[in-house]
Design a protein around this motif. Structure first.
Motif, short mmCIF file in Angstrom:
data_model
loop_
_atom_site.label_atom_id
_atom_site.label_comp_id
_atom_site.label_asym_id
_atom_site.label_seq_id
_atom_site.Cartn_x
_atom_site.Cartn_y
_atom_site.Cartn_z
N GLY A 25 0.82 -1.21 0.00
CA GLY A 25 0.00 0.00 0.00
C GLY A 25 0.86 1.26 0.00
N ASP A 26 0.29 2.33 -0.56
CA ASP A 26 1.05 3.59 -0.52
C ASP A 26 1.05 4.19 0.90
OD1 ASP A 26 -1.58 4.41 -0.51
OD2 ASP A 26 -1.37 5.86 -2.14
N ASP A 33 -0.02 -0.68 -4.96
CA ASP A 33 -0.75 0.57 -5.13
C ASP A 33 -0.11 1.45 -6.20
OD1 ASP A 33 -3.08 1.03 -3.71
OD2 ASP A 33 -2.04 1.68 -1.89
N HIS A 66 -10.57 1.14 -5.31
CA HIS A 66 -10.57 1.60 -3.91
C HIS A 66 -11.50 2.81 -3.83
CE1 HIS A 66 -7.79 2.82 -0.27
NE2 HIS A 66 -9.04 3.19 -0.06
N VAL A 122 -11.81 -2.20 -2.75
CA VAL A 122 -11.60 -1.85 -1.34
C VAL A 122 -12.63 -0.80 -0.95
CG1 VAL A 122 -10.01 -0.73 0.30
CG2 VAL A 122 -9.13 -2.42 -1.34
N GLU A 136 -13.14 1.69 1.97
CA GLU A 136 -12.45 2.22 3.15
C GLU A 136 -13.32 3.23 3.89
OE1 GLU A 136 -8.40 3.60 2.65
OE2 GLU A 136 -8.31 4.26 4.75
O1 KIV Z 1 -2.23 2.11 1.23
C1 KIV Z 1 -2.88 1.28 1.91
O2 KIV Z 1 -2.38 0.70 2.88
C2 KIV Z 1 -4.25 1.01 1.51
C3 KIV Z 1 -5.10 0.22 2.46
C4 KIV Z 1 -5.46 1.08 3.59
C5 KIV Z 1 -6.28 -0.37 1.79
O3 KIV Z 1 -4.69 1.45 0.49
#
Ligand code: KIV
Length: 270
Positions: A49-50, A89, A143, A186, A188
């Motif tokens: 993830g970013d 990501d 997402h 996703v 969120e």
């Molecule tokens: O960057 C990330 O960790 C995410 C998660 C929170 C889904 O996109």
């Protein structure tokens, strides 16, 4: 001696896609080879993830994360794992401008890291790009809901769907990404009844983070659930308090060094 048939096969995109309304999908973030190897034994997919911008590099938000950084960590996670699908990501600024630019950057991520899919933020507005990528061989996880890369527009990290009038937009986002070919989405930071409604409506798995147990799977930031981050969102269950444990270990080490109770030369490197 190992043979071809001993090889562990990685979870595939169609296998994740087929888990809609099936066994809940287990996923976590990971940014480096060693933790990814531990997570690999239990997760269906691992997200690079970013969020690594904040968790690993002390950045203020995900907005500053670069393509190179995602590639560096993506390579490490692929190297450290054998079984889980690895999703990387796409960072802010690498996919929003046009489907063509998104394709070029997503292809670079896939070629350089060896990951199995990319994730990008955005609903209906990203549908054309999701279609462009998936039609050209790049599996996309979408997402929606709280999308941290847009936190400046959203005015921070706020739970989505508290007002019923906003539901139609979120539902339309979910339907648009599913229709465009995303293999999962996703959700969120979303109120439970909205997450439940989206999960019921779309035919791709929903992966929740702060979006209730109604989703088809769950994801957490590994360092959050390990108690390693200075601040953790309220919805996160902390499964181990590793942060304080590291502090205690470092304290004991410092005491050993200061009292010279430390292994001598003959005890090094076994
Ligand atoms: O960057 C990330 O960790 C995410 C998660 C929170 C889904 O996109």
């Amino acid at each position: 001696m190992s043979t071809q048939t001993d090889k562990v096969r990685r979870v595939t995109v169609p296998q994740i896609r087929a888990r809609k309304r099936g066994e809940p999908i287990v996923s976590l973030t990971s940014y480096h080879a060693h933790t990814a190897a531990i997570v690999d034994a239990h997760a269906d997919f691992i997200l690079v993830g970013d969020s690594l911008g904040m968790v690993m590099h002390g950045m203020e938000s995900t907005v500053s994360v670069s393509l190179d950084l995602m590639i560096t960590h993506g390579k490490a996670v692929v190297r450290g794992t054998k079984q889980a699908l690895v999703v990387v990501d796409m960072p802010f600024g690498t996919y929003e401008e046009s489907p063509g630019i998104a394709f070029r950057n997503a292809a670079t991520i896939m070629k350089e890291t060896g990951c199995g899919a990319v994730k990008l933020e955005g609903g209906a507005r990203m549908a054309e790009t999701i279609r462009f990528l998936t039609e050209r061989g790049i599996p996309v996880m979408a997402h929606i809901g709280l999308t941290p890369q847009s936190s400046h527009i959203m005015g921070g990290f706020k739970t989505q769907g508290r007002d019923a009038e906003s539901w139609a937009g979120h539902i339309a986002d979910a339907e648009a990404v599913a229709e465009a070919g995303a293999f999962a989405v996703v959700l969120e930071g979303m109120v439970e009844p909205l997450a439940a409604k989206i999960t019921e409506k779309v035919d791709i798995p929903t992966i929740g983070i702060g979006a209730s147990a109604e989703c088809d799977g769950q994801i957490l930031v590994l360092e959050d659930m390990l108690g390693m981050n200075p601040w953790t969102p309220k919805f996160v269950r902390v499964y181990a308090e590793i942060g304080p444990l590291i502090g205690q270990a470092v304290e004991r080490y410092a005491a050993d060094v200061k009292s010279r109770a430390f292994p001598g030369e003959d005890e090094t490197y076994s």
